[in-house]
Scaffold this motif. Structure first.
Motif, mmCIF file in Angstrom:
data_model
loop_
_atom_site.group_PDB
_atom_site.id
_atom_site.type_symbol
_atom_site.label_atom_id
_atom_site.label_comp_id
_atom_site.label_asym_id
_atom_site.label_seq_id
_atom_site.Cartn_x
_atom_site.Cartn_y
_atom_site.Cartn_z
ATOM 1 N N HIS A 204 0.822 -1.207 0.000
ATOM 2 C CA HIS A 204 0.000 0.000 0.000
ATOM 3 C C HIS A 204 0.860 1.262 0.000
ATOM 4 O O HIS A 204 0.529 2.250 -0.669
ATOM 5 C CB HIS A 204 -0.932 0.015 1.217
ATOM 6 C CG HIS A 204 -2.194 -0.751 1.006
ATOM 7 N ND1 HIS A 204 -2.524 -1.846 1.760
ATOM 8 C CD2 HIS A 204 -3.198 -0.604 0.106
ATOM 9 C CE1 HIS A 204 -3.685 -2.339 1.349
ATOM 10 N NE2 HIS A 204 -4.105 -1.602 0.340
ATOM 11 N N THR A 205 1.948 1.248 0.755
ATOM 12 C CA THR A 205 2.804 2.436 0.773
ATOM 13 C C THR A 205 3.414 2.669 -0.596
ATOM 14 O O THR A 205 3.508 3.811 -1.072
ATOM 15 C CB THR A 205 3.929 2.309 1.821
ATOM 16 O OG1 THR A 205 4.797 1.224 1.494
ATOM 17 C CG2 THR A 205 3.350 2.090 3.210
ATOM 18 N N ARG A 206 3.820 1.606 -1.263
ATOM 19 C CA ARG A 206 4.426 1.754 -2.582
ATOM 20 C C ARG A 206 3.390 2.169 -3.621
ATOM 21 O O ARG A 206 3.692 2.896 -4.572
ATOM 22 C CB ARG A 206 5.123 0.451 -2.976
ATOM 23 C CG ARG A 206 6.399 0.236 -2.167
ATOM 24 C CD ARG A 206 6.916 -1.171 -2.171
ATOM 25 N NE ARG A 206 8.064 -1.315 -1.275
ATOM 26 C CZ ARG A 206 8.549 -2.471 -0.877
ATOM 27 N NH1 ARG A 206 8.000 -3.607 -1.289
ATOM 28 N NH2 ARG A 206 9.591 -2.509 -0.061
ATOM 29 N N GLU A 207 2.160 1.720 -3.428
ATOM 30 C CA GLU A 207 1.072 2.150 -4.312
ATOM 31 C C GLU A 207 0.850 3.654 -4.177
ATOM 32 O O GLU A 207 0.663 4.358 -5.180
ATOM 33 C CB GLU A 207 -0.212 1.403 -3.950
ATOM 34 C CG GLU A 207 -1.424 1.818 -4.767
ATOM 35 C CD GLU A 207 -2.706 1.158 -4.278
ATOM 36 O OE1 GLU A 207 -3.789 1.650 -4.641
ATOM 37 O OE2 GLU A 207 -2.620 0.165 -3.506
ATOM 38 N N ALA A 208 0.885 4.145 -2.946
ATOM 39 C CA ALA A 208 0.694 5.577 -2.711
ATOM 40 C C ALA A 208 1.803 6.393 -3.361
ATOM 41 O O ALA A 208 1.543 7.410 -4.025
ATOM 42 C CB ALA A 208 0.637 5.864 -1.211
ATOM 43 N N VAL A 209 3.041 5.957 -3.181
ATOM 44 C CA VAL A 209 4.183 6.678 -3.745
ATOM 45 C C VAL A 209 4.126 6.659 -5.274
ATOM 46 O O VAL A 209 4.344 7.692 -5.929
ATOM 47 C CB VAL A 209 5.509 6.077 -3.248
ATOM 48 C CG1 VAL A 209 6.693 6.698 -3.975
ATOM 49 C CG2 VAL A 209 5.646 6.267 -1.741
ATOM 50 N N ALA A 210 3.821 5.512 -5.849
ATOM 51 C CA ALA A 210 3.756 5.399 -7.309
ATOM 52 C C ALA A 210 2.645 6.273 -7.880
ATOM 53 O O ALA A 210 2.841 6.954 -8.905
ATOM 54 C CB ALA A 210 3.550 3.937 -7.703
ATOM 55 N N ALA A 211 1.489 6.265 -7.224
ATOM 56 C CA ALA A 211 0.374 7.078 -7.704
ATOM 57 C C ALA A 211 0.706 8.568 -7.606
ATOM 58 O O ALA A 211 0.414 9.348 -8.528
ATOM 59 C CB ALA A 211 -0.884 6.772 -6.895
ATOM 60 N N TYR A 212 1.334 8.963 -6.516
ATOM 61 C CA TYR A 212 1.707 10.372 -6.347
ATOM 62 C C TYR A 212 2.690 10.805 -7.425
ATOM 63 O O TYR A 212 2.531 11.861 -8.048
ATOM 64 C CB TYR A 212 2.297 10.595 -4.961
ATOM 65 C CG TYR A 212 2.814 11.996 -4.745
ATOM 66 C CD1 TYR A 212 1.928 13.072 -4.678
ATOM 67 C CD2 TYR A 212 4.173 12.254 -4.625
ATOM 68 C CE1 TYR A 212 2.387 14.363 -4.486
ATOM 69 C CE2 TYR A 212 4.642 13.542 -4.435
ATOM 70 C CZ TYR A 212 3.746 14.590 -4.365
ATOM 71 O OH TYR A 212 4.211 15.870 -4.187
ATOM 72 N N ASN A 213 3.704 9.996 -7.663
ATOM 73 C CA ASN A 213 4.706 10.337 -8.675
ATOM 74 C C ASN A 213 4.095 10.432 -10.062
ATOM 75 O O ASN A 213 4.505 11.252 -10.887
ATOM 76 C CB ASN A 213 5.842 9.307 -8.666
ATOM 77 C CG ASN A 213 6.720 9.436 -7.438
ATOM 78 O OD1 ASN A 213 6.812 10.502 -6.842
ATOM 79 N ND2 ASN A 213 7.357 8.345 -7.045
ATOM 80 N N ALA A 214 3.089 9.585 -10.317
ATOM 81 C CA ALA A 214 2.443 9.592 -11.628
ATOM 82 C C ALA A 214 1.525 10.811 -11.797
ATOM 83 O O ALA A 214 1.511 11.442 -12.860
ATOM 84 C CB ALA A 214 1.651 8.308 -11.825
ATOM 85 N N TYR A 215 0.772 11.145 -10.744
ATOM 86 C CA TYR A 215 -0.233 12.201 -10.870
ATOM 87 C C TYR A 215 0.339 13.603 -10.718
ATOM 88 O O TYR A 215 -0.164 14.549 -11.328
ATOM 89 C CB TYR A 215 -1.351 11.991 -9.848
ATOM 90 C CG TYR A 215 -2.449 11.102 -10.353
ATOM 91 C CD1 TYR A 215 -3.538 11.624 -11.052
ATOM 92 C CD2 TYR A 215 -2.406 9.726 -10.151
ATOM 93 C CE1 TYR A 215 -4.546 10.805 -11.530
ATOM 94 C CE2 TYR A 215 -3.408 8.891 -10.624
ATOM 95 C CZ TYR A 215 -4.470 9.437 -11.317
ATOM 96 O OH TYR A 215 -5.467 8.623 -11.794
ATOM 97 N N ARG A 216 1.368 13.753 -9.890
ATOM 98 C CA ARG A 216 1.849 15.115 -9.649
ATOM 99 C C ARG A 216 2.434 15.741 -10.920
ATOM 100 O O ARG A 216 2.410 16.962 -11.073
ATOM 101 C CB ARG A 216 2.874 15.129 -8.523
ATOM 102 C CG ARG A 216 4.221 14.525 -8.839
ATOM 103 C CD ARG A 216 5.114 14.491 -7.608
ATOM 104 N NE ARG A 216 6.410 13.904 -7.898
ATOM 105 C CZ ARG A 216 7.452 14.584 -8.331
ATOM 106 N NH1 ARG A 216 7.342 15.890 -8.525
ATOM 107 N NH2 ARG A 216 8.619 13.997 -8.563
ATOM 108 N N THR A 217 2.931 14.905 -11.827
ATOM 109 C CA THR A 217 3.469 15.451 -13.076
ATOM 110 C C THR A 217 2.360 15.911 -14.017
ATOM 111 O O THR A 217 2.638 16.608 -15.001
ATOM 112 C CB THR A 217 4.339 14.402 -13.791
ATOM 113 O OG1 THR A 217 3.548 13.241 -14.074
ATOM 114 C CG2 THR A 217 5.534 14.008 -12.935
#
Length: 336
Positions: A204-217
């Motif tokens: 779950h933590t890695r899902e959060a980080v991956a989603a953030y990195n994808a969406y913030r751009t």
């Protein structure tokens, strides 16, 4: 005569107290005698002040976990801001209402301190910080479970249900701050040889980080300001947004900041004066206004119109540097 004898005894007792300083604690001479390595992580720190001694002890303990107090401090500061909603009135507050804010680096690491000792001979304070390993294991496990169950999962659910890109990323930003704490706690457990079973939590933590990195751009900004002399204020806004971690790309902007600067002139015996005001509006993808910023500024004067306008626009730029991002963050209040 009797009174004099009592007085002399009092003086002798007082002098004795001054002459003989407090002896060092047992742990100063032999740390493991009171804090054996099998049960404790204990480190001694020294400094001119008690706070400095405690900070040194904390730094030494942090080194045990192959990190630094500065790195730990950045982690728990980011986490606390996320949990408390400091600077942002978001509905993450309601998601995190039952979360306790960590009040110090010592609490973050699970460190306690023995009674300090002042070394009169050297003029320094000595502090011993210690972690009870069994207590720490329970603290870290409890924090992992609480942060995962109360925050990560709820924030990811809120992010999935949200349609506005800016708000999706704000949920993810809070999730990432929490994810870092979870991963740090799991790493600490591993160093203490008790990592436990946290594969699902890490996923779950890695899902959060991956989603953030994808969406913030995907959050890109364009700026258009009427009345902006030489594009000065537009460039200032780009700089402010980029410093806050956002991307400015006028050609592919997901969000547009429309602005209008108005000025009025006044000629006085002392010189030429310009009074300025600014209005900014942030438009979302559906055309709705998500955020507004407006200010009226005091007049600025100079010996020429060019210099007066330069001073007025510098005043606008300085105000935006001080206040824009903090007030921009308030747009998340819409989520409450």
């Amino acid at each position: 005569m009797k009174t004099r004898r009592v007085f002399l005894i009092f003086v002798f007792s007082s002098v004795s107290y001054v002459v003989f300083p407090a002896p060092p604690p047992v742990w100063y001479r032999d740390k493991t005698a009171e804090y054996p390595d099998s049960r404790f992580i204990a480190e001694i720190g020294m400094g001119d002040t008690l706070d400095a001694a405690k900070t040194m002890a904390l730094s030494n303990i942090a080194m045990f976990f192959k990190t630094s107090i500065r790195a730990q401090n950045e982690l728990f500061t980011e986490y606390n801001e996320s949990v408390s909603g400091k600077g942002k009135q978001t509905n993450r507050n309601s998601l995190m209402r039952n979360q306790a804010v960590i009040t110090s680096e010592a609490e973050f690491l699970g460190v306690r301190f023995a009674s300090p000792w002042y070394n009169e001979q050297s003029g320094t304070w000595v502090a011993l910080g210690y972690i009870d390993i069994e207590e720490a294991l329970q603290i870290y496990r409890n924090r992992i479970e609480t942060n995962h169950n109360s925050l990560i999962q709820r924030l990811l659910t809120a992010y999935e249900q949200e349609e506005e890109l800016l708000y999706k990323v704000e949920y993810l930003r809070g999730a990432v701050a929490t994810a870092k704490i979870i991963e740090e706690d799991i790493r600490a457990l591993s160093i203490l040889n008790s990592s436990g079973q946290f594969a699902e939590v890490l996923a779950h933590t890695r899902e959060a980080v991956a989603a953030y990195n994808a969406y913030r751009t995907k959050i890109t900004f364009g700026v258009h300001i009427d009345g902006d002399r030489d594009g000065l204020i537009g460039r200032k806004l780009f700089s402010i947004l980029e410093s806050a971690g956002y991307i400015c790309d006028p050609r592919n902007a997901a969000y547009i900041i429309h602005g209008d600067i108005t000025t009025s002139e006044e000629t006085l015996p002392a010189g030429y004066f310009v009074r300025a005001s600014i209005t900014l509006q942030l438009f979302g993808g559906n055309g709705a206004v998500l955020y507004s910023y407006s200010k009226n500024y005091s007049r600025k004067g100079a010996k020429s119109w060019e210099a007066a306008y330069g001073s007025a626009f510098k005043g606008i730029a300085d105000d935006l540097s001080r206040n824009f991002i903090n007030e921009f963050s308030a747009l998340y209040g819409r989520l409450n």
